[in-house]
Design a protein around this motif. Structure first.
Motif, mmCIF file in Angstrom:
data_model
loop_
_atom_site.group_PDB
_atom_site.id
_atom_site.type_symbol
_atom_site.label_atom_id
_atom_site.label_comp_id
_atom_site.label_asym_id
_atom_site.label_seq_id
_atom_site.Cartn_x
_atom_site.Cartn_y
_atom_site.Cartn_z
ATOM 1 N N LEU A 1 49.564 33.824 51.117
ATOM 2 C CA LEU A 1 48.569 32.752 51.088
ATOM 3 C C LEU A 1 49.196 31.396 50.791
ATOM 4 C CD1 LEU A 1 45.722 34.627 49.207
ATOM 5 C CD2 LEU A 1 45.873 34.150 51.641
ATOM 6 N N GLY A 2 50.509 31.375 50.634
ATOM 7 C CA GLY A 2 51.205 30.109 50.454
ATOM 8 C C GLY A 2 50.785 29.331 49.232
ATOM 9 N N SER A 3 50.385 30.031 48.180
ATOM 10 C CA SER A 3 49.926 29.334 46.979
ATOM 11 C C SER A 3 50.040 30.268 45.787
ATOM 12 C CB SER A 3 48.477 28.880 47.160
ATOM 13 O OG SER A 3 48.057 28.081 46.086
ATOM 14 N N GLU A 4 49.860 29.723 44.592
ATOM 15 C CA GLU A 4 49.843 30.516 43.373
ATOM 16 C C GLU A 4 48.511 31.256 43.302
ATOM 17 O OE1 GLU A 4 50.101 32.601 40.361
ATOM 18 O OE2 GLU A 4 51.923 31.474 40.864
ATOM 19 N N LEU A 5 48.559 32.571 43.482
ATOM 20 C CA LEU A 5 47.326 33.341 43.641
ATOM 21 C C LEU A 5 46.453 33.331 42.392
ATOM 22 C CD1 LEU A 5 48.603 36.369 45.733
ATOM 23 C CD2 LEU A 5 47.411 34.327 46.498
ATOM 24 N N ASN A 6 47.063 33.359 41.227
ATOM 25 C CA ASN A 6 46.242 33.343 40.019
ATOM 26 C C ASN A 6 45.513 32.010 39.855
ATOM 27 O OD1 ASN A 6 46.809 35.960 39.379
ATOM 28 N ND2 ASN A 6 48.311 35.495 37.802
ATOM 29 N N GLU A 7 46.093 30.935 40.377
ATOM 30 C CA GLU A 7 45.394 29.648 40.360
ATOM 31 C C GLU A 7 44.194 29.689 41.298
ATOM 32 O OE1 GLU A 7 45.860 27.057 38.314
ATOM 33 O OE2 GLU A 7 47.301 28.394 37.337
ATOM 34 N N LEU A 8 44.359 30.359 42.429
ATOM 35 C CA LEU A 8 43.223 30.533 43.342
ATOM 36 C C LEU A 8 42.129 31.367 42.680
ATOM 37 C CD1 LEU A 8 44.921 31.215 46.815
ATOM 38 C CD2 LEU A 8 43.815 29.109 46.040
ATOM 39 N N LEU A 9 42.530 32.408 41.953
ATOM 40 C CA LEU A 9 41.544 33.234 41.249
ATOM 41 C C LEU A 9 40.783 32.420 40.208
ATOM 42 C CD1 LEU A 9 43.360 36.641 40.665
ATOM 43 C CD2 LEU A 9 41.308 36.257 42.033
ATOM 44 N N LYS A 10 41.501 31.591 39.469
ATOM 45 C CA LYS A 10 40.834 30.737 38.473
ATOM 46 C C LYS A 10 39.826 29.811 39.142
ATOM 47 C CE LYS A 10 44.683 30.632 35.174
ATOM 48 N NZ LYS A 10 45.764 29.789 34.603
ATOM 49 N N ARG A 11 40.219 29.278 40.278
ATOM 50 C CA ARG A 11 39.300 28.386 40.998
ATOM 51 C C ARG A 11 38.064 29.156 41.469
ATOM 52 N NH1 ARG A 11 40.069 25.223 46.767
ATOM 53 N NH2 ARG A 11 38.396 23.715 46.435
ATOM 54 N N LYS B 1 38.495 42.380 32.662
ATOM 55 C CA LYS B 1 38.678 40.958 32.977
ATOM 56 C C LYS B 1 40.161 40.630 33.149
ATOM 57 C CE LYS B 1 35.906 38.247 30.784
ATOM 58 N NZ LYS B 1 35.286 37.387 29.742
ATOM 59 N N MET B 2 40.998 41.233 32.294
ATOM 60 C CA MET B 2 42.441 41.010 32.389
ATOM 61 C C MET B 2 42.977 41.468 33.745
ATOM 62 S SD MET B 2 45.558 42.808 32.299
ATOM 63 C CE MET B 2 45.292 44.346 31.415
ATOM 64 N N LEU B 3 42.477 42.595 34.235
ATOM 65 C CA LEU B 3 42.922 43.109 35.533
ATOM 66 C C LEU B 3 42.406 42.241 36.675
ATOM 67 C CD1 LEU B 3 42.356 46.941 34.968
ATOM 68 C CD2 LEU B 3 44.525 45.717 34.939
ATOM 69 N N VAL B 4 41.155 41.845 36.580
ATOM 70 C CA VAL B 4 40.528 41.060 37.642
ATOM 71 C C VAL B 4 41.196 39.695 37.797
ATOM 72 C CG1 VAL B 4 38.393 39.851 38.270
ATOM 73 C CG2 VAL B 4 38.302 42.229 37.517
ATOM 74 N N MET B 5 41.615 39.107 36.680
ATOM 75 C CA MET B 5 42.192 37.764 36.710
ATOM 76 C C MET B 5 43.689 37.762 37.008
ATOM 77 S SD MET B 5 39.815 35.582 36.394
ATOM 78 C CE MET B 5 40.773 34.103 36.083
ATOM 79 N N GLU B 6 44.265 38.937 37.239
ATOM 80 C CA GLU B 6 45.693 39.030 37.574
ATOM 81 C C GLU B 6 45.839 39.628 38.968
ATOM 82 O OE1 GLU B 6 49.046 38.489 38.165
ATOM 83 O OE2 GLU B 6 48.845 38.076 36.003
ATOM 84 N N ASN B 7 46.325 38.824 39.913
ATOM 85 C CA ASN B 7 46.454 39.294 41.293
ATOM 86 C C ASN B 7 47.727 40.095 41.522
ATOM 87 O OD1 ASN B 7 47.436 38.602 44.341
ATOM 88 N ND2 ASN B 7 45.214 38.794 44.232
ATOM 89 N N ASP B 8 48.731 39.877 40.691
ATOM 90 C CA ASP B 8 50.018 40.555 40.851
ATOM 91 C C ASP B 8 49.888 42.015 40.405
ATOM 92 O OD1 ASP B 8 52.651 41.591 40.247
ATOM 93 O OD2 ASP B 8 53.398 39.539 40.393
ATOM 94 N N LEU B 9 50.006 42.939 41.354
ATOM 95 C CA LEU B 9 49.820 44.355 41.033
ATOM 96 C C LEU B 9 50.854 44.858 40.029
ATOM 97 C CD1 LEU B 9 48.972 45.839 44.552
ATOM 98 C CD2 LEU B 9 47.403 45.422 42.651
ATOM 99 N N LEU C 1 32.313 36.987 35.808
ATOM 100 C CA LEU C 1 33.209 37.406 34.729
ATOM 101 C C LEU C 1 32.474 37.736 33.438
ATOM 102 C CD1 LEU C 1 36.256 34.949 34.960
ATOM 103 C CD2 LEU C 1 36.205 37.358 35.596
ATOM 104 N N LEU C 2 31.312 37.144 33.252
ATOM 105 C CA LEU C 2 30.608 37.263 31.972
ATOM 106 C C LEU C 2 30.288 38.702 31.603
ATOM 107 C CD1 LEU C 2 28.131 34.234 32.140
ATOM 108 C CD2 LEU C 2 30.281 34.405 30.857
ATOM 109 N N LYS C 3 29.980 39.514 32.602
ATOM 110 C CA LYS C 3 29.539 40.887 32.341
ATOM 111 C C LYS C 3 30.698 41.862 32.146
ATOM 112 C CE LYS C 3 29.241 41.395 37.346
ATOM 113 N NZ LYS C 3 28.377 41.530 38.526
ATOM 114 N N LEU C 4 31.937 41.387 32.312
ATOM 115 C CA LEU C 4 33.079 42.302 32.316
ATOM 116 C C LEU C 4 33.677 42.497 30.923
ATOM 117 C CD1 LEU C 4 35.014 41.069 35.487
ATOM 118 C CD2 LEU C 4 33.316 42.896 35.327
ATOM 119 N N PRO C 5 34.053 43.749 30.576
ATOM 120 C CA PRO C 5 34.817 43.981 29.344
ATOM 121 C C PRO C 5 36.172 43.274 29.444
ATOM 122 C CG PRO C 5 34.011 46.047 30.295
ATOM 123 C CD PRO C 5 33.776 44.980 31.310
ATOM 124 N N GLU C 6 36.759 42.953 28.299
ATOM 125 C CA GLU C 6 38.019 42.206 28.288
ATOM 126 C C GLU C 6 39.123 42.934 29.048
ATOM 127 O OE1 GLU C 6 38.915 39.132 27.346
ATOM 128 O OE2 GLU C 6 36.764 38.835 27.090
#
Length: 218
Positions: free
Chosen positions: A114-124, A141-149, A133-138
């Motif tokens: 995607l030619g960009s920092e993926l976690n920055e895209l996720l934050k956006r 949430k940690m897994l969802v907000m990290e794109n790097d497998l 995100l509000l309904k997710l357990p911590e």
């Protein structure tokens, strides 16, 4: 106080993301074009680039709309286990199940360039859809907000290292081999190079992951 301009920008982003979601659902991610998105959103194609640097970023955001079932299932899979090694296996079983059922979407999100920092895209993305995100357990949430497998997997196995069930070297090997096996199977399914059903592909992948785990665990 939220400015009117910020509200307008958020609304425009939602228009384009949800139009992209509709094109993906109707025609498949491989058939998404700027014109199709713009027509559905009611704007010109050039307007898209006032809000997104690249079309691929918009396709990435539209693809994320299809992860809801996976994220809901992930909580259930992880909650049923107590030990970190079992949580790791369950998380991958859930991931394989959903990704093999929708390989095009997961290829866009986790493999494509995607030619960009993926976690920055996720934050956006989650700034646009904060309620997701509000309904997710911590832990989820940690897994969802990290794109790097690799980072996601290492995070799940960290406690196993702390508990002396794994060495640092074993952790690296397990994670690397797991991801390589998943990518290989996903690519095979994506290119129609096998007659495996998603269920069969999941079972085969998980058997290999368990073999790797048994080889490296103490």
């Amino acid at each position: 106080m939220v400015k009117k301009r910020d509200i307008k920008v958020k609304r425009m982003l939602e228009f384009f993301i949800e139009a992209t979601e509709q094109v993906i659902e109707k025609e498949g991610v491989q058939h998404v074009t700027a014109r199709k998105i713009a027509d559905l959103a009611g704007y010109t194609s050039s307007t898209i680039y006032n809000y997104f640097e690249e079309l691929n970023h918009l396709i990435f955001f539209g693809s994320l709309r299809f992860l809801d079932e996976y994220i809901t299932d992930l909580s259930k899979y992880i909650d049923r286990e107590e030990e970190p090694l079992e949580k790791y296996l369950s998380s991958w079983e859930c991931f394989c199940k959903h990704s093999y059922n929708n390989p095009q979407i997961y290829n866009v999100i986790f493999i494509s360039d995607l030619g960009s920092e993926l976690n920055e895209l996720l934050k956006r993305y989650y700034k646009i859809y904060p309620n997701d995100l509000l309904k997710l357990p911590e832990e989820i949430k940690m897994l969802v907000m990290e794109n790097d497998l690799s980072k996601r997997s290492k995070g799940m196995l960290h406690n196993a290292v702390q508990n002396k069930h794994l060495s640092d070297e074993s952790l690296e090997a397990i994670v690397d081999i797991t991801i390589l096996m998943w990518k290989g199977m996903l690519t095979t399914l994506l290119n129609n190079r096998t007659h495996y059903t998603p269920e069969q592909a999941t079972a085969i992948t998980m058997n290999y992951i368990r073999e790797i785990m048994s080889h490296y665990t103490k």
